[in-house]
Structure formats: structure tokens, C-alpha cells
Design an enzyme around this catalytic site. Structure first.
Site, short mmCIF file in Angstrom:
data_model
loop_
_atom_site.label_atom_id
_atom_site.label_comp_id
_atom_site.label_asym_id
_atom_site.label_seq_id
_atom_site.Cartn_x
_atom_site.Cartn_y
_atom_site.Cartn_z
N LYS A 43 0.85 -1.19 0.00
CA LYS A 43 0.00 0.00 0.00
C LYS A 43 0.88 1.23 0.00
CE LYS A 43 0.61 2.03 3.21
NZ LYS A 43 1.88 2.72 3.68
N TYR A 66 -4.21 4.28 6.51
CA TYR A 66 -4.64 3.26 7.49
C TYR A 66 -5.97 3.65 8.10
CZ TYR A 66 -0.21 0.81 7.25
OH TYR A 66 0.85 0.08 6.81
P1 NAD Z 1 12.41 1.91 1.91
O1 NAD Z 1 12.87 3.22 1.42
O2 NAD Z 1 12.98 1.41 3.17
O3 NAD Z 1 12.67 0.79 0.80
C1 NAD Z 1 12.40 1.02 -0.56
C2 NAD Z 1 13.27 0.11 -1.41
O4 NAD Z 1 13.05 0.45 -2.78
C3 NAD Z 1 14.76 0.28 -1.13
O5 NAD Z 1 15.38 -0.98 -1.05
C4 NAD Z 1 15.26 1.05 -2.34
O6 NAD Z 1 16.58 0.73 -2.68
C5 NAD Z 1 14.32 0.57 -3.43
N1 NAD Z 1 14.23 1.50 -4.56
C6 NAD Z 1 14.24 1.14 -5.85
N2 NAD Z 1 14.18 2.20 -6.64
C7 NAD Z 1 14.16 3.28 -5.84
C8 NAD Z 1 14.11 4.67 -6.08
N3 NAD Z 1 14.04 5.17 -7.32
N4 NAD Z 1 14.11 5.48 -5.02
C9 NAD Z 1 14.11 5.00 -3.76
N5 NAD Z 1 14.16 3.68 -3.46
C10 NAD Z 1 14.19 2.83 -4.51
O7 NAD Z 1 10.83 1.96 1.98
P2 NAD Z 1 9.86 0.99 2.79
O8 NAD Z 1 9.51 1.63 4.08
O9 NAD Z 1 10.39 -0.37 2.81
O10 NAD Z 1 8.53 1.07 1.88
C11 NAD Z 1 8.38 0.34 0.69
C12 NAD Z 1 6.89 0.19 0.37
O11 NAD Z 1 6.27 -0.50 1.43
C13 NAD Z 1 6.13 1.50 0.24
O12 NAD Z 1 5.14 1.37 -0.75
C14 NAD Z 1 5.46 1.69 1.59
O13 NAD Z 1 4.27 2.44 1.53
C15 NAD Z 1 5.18 0.26 1.95
N6 NAD Z 1 5.16 0.08 3.42
C16 NAD Z 1 4.13 -0.65 3.94
C17 NAD Z 1 4.09 -0.88 5.30
C18 NAD Z 1 3.00 -1.75 5.88
O14 NAD Z 1 2.88 -1.82 7.09
N7 NAD Z 1 2.25 -2.46 5.05
C19 NAD Z 1 5.06 -0.35 6.13
C20 NAD Z 1 6.11 0.36 5.57
C21 NAD Z 1 6.15 0.56 4.20
#
Ligand code: NAD
Length: 419
Positions: free
Chosen positions: A165, A250
Site C-alpha cells: 500500500k 490506514y
Molecule cells: P524503503 O525506502 O525502506 O525501501 C524502498 C526500497 O526500494 C529500497 O530498497 C530502495 O533501494 C528501493 N528502490 C528502488 N528504486 C528506488 C528509487 N528510485 N528510489 C528510492 N528507493 C528505490 O521503503 P519501505 O519503508 O520499505 O517502503 C516500501 C513500500 O512499502 C512502500 O510502498 C510503503 O508504503 C510500503 N510500506 C508498507 C508498510 C506496511 O505496514 N504495510 C510499512 C512500511 C512501508
């Protein structure tokens, strides 16, 4: 084998201790019921009185080779801290492939989780997942602005898609994802973990059974103080928006889930602290109201600029339901209040935590194994996106925005998971 114990030498092999021989105890298996059907839990002997809180059935993991194989795309915070460890609690899902832009990180993770070297892909090689027969599903855990592209390409590569999401950055992107998955005859699920989580499911049940009469109001908040203006969450193209699509979602999604209804009108207010480097492109704070056909009015708030708070309260005729906290990964608390004569009975419901990610992944795997529509399919994500766009529009125009009338309950959801 010898070990020093408080100055004494203990001989484990011969069970000799300076104070005399240690008695050998017989190794036995206490009585247990072991059903022939591997999907039925083994029943161990009773150790708690029936009047005590019970443990629930023992896990029934599928044999490794029968589980759905997942490729994880993006090795960031969520993947490393939550999703990968959650596979340990899965019964129908296993991780078999990785996609990342960092070969060093990917190699380390592959070693940690026993993933084959040939099942590690760069983003440029993403489409080669098509040829990997170990992979049936792709879990997209990338910045929001990349969800649409990777969903569409993943479906075209013949894989089913579980997408984090918010589903995408716009209604048009969400629709394109749904269409691409339909065209490729692949399933699409949005990872709304709260809809698979026992505390929030119990709230929904209480509301649907009218345990406290008719619901009148819901007040919800999800906010946190975020940092690092360079992170993609503050970049409009990658994030789609600020606090609303990230954490405010959420409140929106959970209220829709609990009520099983769709809002008919929204009114939104958006504010960002002037000159704060975090909010050059995306908003800090959104407050919004939603009206539902049953007469329920919901008041919601989200922010990237205040101390962590993730809670909601359902106010009904004869009682209230409080979830505080409601949305973190663990430690959720459910409390209800109801008058009983001269007493106000406040109950804290002590429900065992379940790993949110294992539960949602296993639901998606179950849908693939049994050919079912996921409970939170693409249409569920699209509906949230429509409502968020209406909230932004209302804030821009300074007036309420009406939404398409939806009378059917759970209009955008698939079959409810059994447990
Ligand atoms: P994050 O920044 O920690 O991780 C993102 C990943 O994408 C990294 O490994 C990064 O290297 C990669 N990536 C690839 N191309 C990229 C670019 N152009 N710019 C930046 N990063 C790039 O983020 P996250 O917190 O892991 O979130 C990822 C997804 O998960 C999002 O859609 C977020 O909304 C979702 N999320 C959901 C929950 C949940 O509880 N369901 C919690 C946190 C995040």
C-alpha cells in the site's frame, strides 16, 4: 564433555556430580492426537484449565515444496525488518527470489535466507523472473510511484502480484494495474495487513454484530514525526503524496473495513509547516471528515510532523471500542466500554498477536492455491485512491466532495479469510 558449575566439575556424559549421581529421566512423547491429514493441527495434551486463555491450534505448515514461492522486489526497511522474518511464521508461503539494485545487499540477504544465487535479479533483469519456475508470486515493496510499473511488468511475466500500500499514485495507475493483471489472468492483492489482523478483525465483528448498537462516529489518527527530506517519501513522483497515502491511508482503509461501507462525501484540510524542507513537494498534515450511508461520520487526522500516534475509537449507542495503538506491527490494544447498571464495564481484550505479514502472505497464497479472489484485491486499493483524490480535491476547493454511491457491503472485497 565437562563444564565448570560454581567451582564444581560436572560430567554430563556420565551424569556424575560431586554431590552424587543425577537421576536419568525417561524420554517419552506425551499423548497427542496426530491426524493423518497434514492440514489438520496436531493436538497436544491439555495443560491449562479450560477456564484459562487457550493457546489456539498448533501451526500446520504445508510441505516446503507445496508452498507458494515469492520474489521480493525492493530490499528496504519493510522487506528486511518485517517481510523476510515473517516467512518463518508462514505456513503456505516461502521466499525464493530477490530483486534489488544493490548486489552486495542482495547477496547478503540471499545467504541469510537460503536463496539461490541464480534467483537474485537486478531491476534491469526483473522481467527474467518469467523463466523462474520457483516463483509464482511477486511481492512489490518499492516506493509507491514504482508500484504500477512493477505490477504491470510482473503480471506480464506471468506472475501473481502482491503489492504494498498505497496501491499507486493515481486512480489511472490503479486501473492500469487491475487491467494488466486481468489481461494476464493473474491475481492482484494489495497488502492491507490490518484487514487480516485479529484485533481489527474483532472490531469489525463487534461493529457488524452491533454489539454496542449502532455506530455513530469514528475518530481515527495515524501520524508520526518523519525525518530525512532526501528520502523518497518526501518526493512527489515517488511517493504520490505525503502523510495521507503513507500513514493516513490506514485510517481510511480500516474505517471502510470495520464499517463494510463506502463514504458518500468527504471534506479535507491540508497543511504543511512553511519552509520545512521535508514538505517542499508533499504535504505534512491532512485532516478529513467522511460521511457514510448509515449515518456514521468519521473524523480522521494524519501527519508527518507530530509524535507517533496510531489509534481510533468507534463510538456507538451503548458503548465504545478503542484501538490504541491500532496500526503498528505488534502490541495492538483493544478496549471496550459499556454500562452495566451502576458500573461502567471497561474490558481490555487480550488477543494474541499474529504476524501481520505472514497472515496476509498466507492469505494470498491460499487464494492462488484454491483459486479465490483475495480479500483485498486491486479494486480495494483503487477505491482508497479515489477517496484520497477526493480528499485532496476538497482541500484545494475548500468544499465537500461527493463520491459515487456504493450501496453493496464490502463492495470491493473478495472472500473473507477463514481465520
Ligand atoms: P524503503 O525506502 O525502506 O525501501 C524502498 C526500497 O526500494 C529500497 O530498497 C530502495 O533501494 C528501493 N528502490 C528502488 N528504486 C528506488 C528509487 N528510485 N528510489 C528510492 N528507493 C528505490 O521503503 P519501505 O519503508 O520499505 O517502503 C516500501 C513500500 O512499502 C512502500 O510502498 C510503503 O508504503 C510500503 N510500506 C508498507 C508498510 C506496511 O505496514 N504495510 C510499512 C512500511 C512501508
Amino acid at each position: 564433555m565437562r563444564e565448570e558449575t560454581r567451582g564444581h566439575q560436572y560430567d554430563f556424559l556420565n551424569c556424575q556430580h560431586p554431590s552424587g549421581p543425577v537421576p536419568k529421566l525417561p524420554a517419552t512423547s506425551p499423548p497427542a492426537t496426530v491426524p493423518a491429514d497434514s492440514s489438520k493441527p496436531i493436538e497436544l495434551e491439555q495443560i491449562k484449565a479450560k477456564t484459562e486463555q487457550q493457546e489456539g491450534p498448533t501451526p500446520t505448515p504445508m510441505p516446503e515444496d507445496k508452498r507458494i514461492g515469492y520474489a521480493l522486489v525492493g530490499l528496504g526497511h519493510l522487506t528486511l525488518n518485517q517481510i523476510l522474518p515473517a516467512f518463518g511464521a508462514c505456513t503456505k508461503s516461502k521466499v525464493v527470489a530477490l530483486v534489488s539494485g544493490s548486489p552486495e545487499k542482495m547477496q547478503k540477504v540471499a545467504t541469510q535466507y537460503g536463496i539461490k544465487k541464480e534467483s537474485c535479479y537486478s531491476y534491469a533483469d526483473y522481467d527474467k523472473l518469467r523463466d523462474n519456475q520457483d516463483v509464482q508470486a511477486i511481492y512489490i515493496v518499492l516506493p509507491n510511484g514504482m508500484h504500477a510499473e512493477y505490477t504491470i511488468r510482473g503480471a506480464q511475466a506471468g506472475k501473481h502480484i502482491l503489492c504494498e500500500k498505497p496501491m499507486a499514485n493515481s486512480v489511472a495507475e490503479c486501473q492500469a494495474m487491475i487491467d494488466a493483471c486481468k489481461k494476464a489472468d493473474r491475481k492482484l492483492m494489495i497488502a492491507y495487513r490490518i484487514q487480516y489482523e485479529p484485533h481489527n478483525k474483532m472490531v469489525r465483528e463487534m461493529v457488524q454484530k452491533e454489539q454496542f448498537g449502532k455506530v455513530k462516529s469514528i475518530i481515527a489518527n495515524n501520524g508520526q514525526n518523519s525525518d530525512n527530506p532526501k528520502h523518497w517519501r518526501f518526493n512527489k513522483a515517488l511517493a504520490g503524496g505525503g502523510s495521507l497515502p503513507d500513514v493516513g491511508l490506514y485510517c481510511l482503509n480500516t474505517i471502510r473495513f470495520v464499517l463494510a461501507e463506502e463514504p458518500t462525501e468527504v471534506m479535507g484540510y491540508v497543511h504543511s509547516t512553511p519552509n520545512d524542507p521535508r514538505f517542499k513537494e508533499v504535504e505534512e498534515q491532512v485532516n478529513w471528515l467522511m460521511k457514510f450511508p448509515s449515518g456514521v461520520q468519521a473524523s480522521c487526522a494524519t501527519s508527518y510532523g507530530h509524535h507517533d500516534d496510531k489509534s481510533y475509537r468507534v463510538l456507538a449507542d451503548t458503548g465504545w471500542i478503542k484501538m490504541d495503538p491500532a496500526f503498528p506491527y505488534t502490541g495492538l490494544k483493544l478496549e471496550t466500554s459499556q454500562a452495566q447498571g451502576t458500573e461502567n464495564q471497561i474490558i481490555q481484550h487480550n488477543i494474541a498477536d499474529k504476524d501481520h505479514f505472514a497472515t496476509e502472505m498466507d492469505h494470498f497464497s491460499e487464494c492462488l492455491l484454491a483459486n479465490k479472489v483475495p480479500f483485498t484485491p486491486g479494486e480495494e486499493g483503487l477505491q482508497d485512491q479515489k477517496i484520497m483524490e477526493a480528499i485532496y480535491q476538497s482541500a484545494r476547493d475548500g468544499k465537500p466532495v461527493k463520491l459515487e454511491s456504493v450501496t453493496k457491503k464490502d463492495a470491493f472485497r473478495g472472500e473473507e479469510p477463514a481465520a
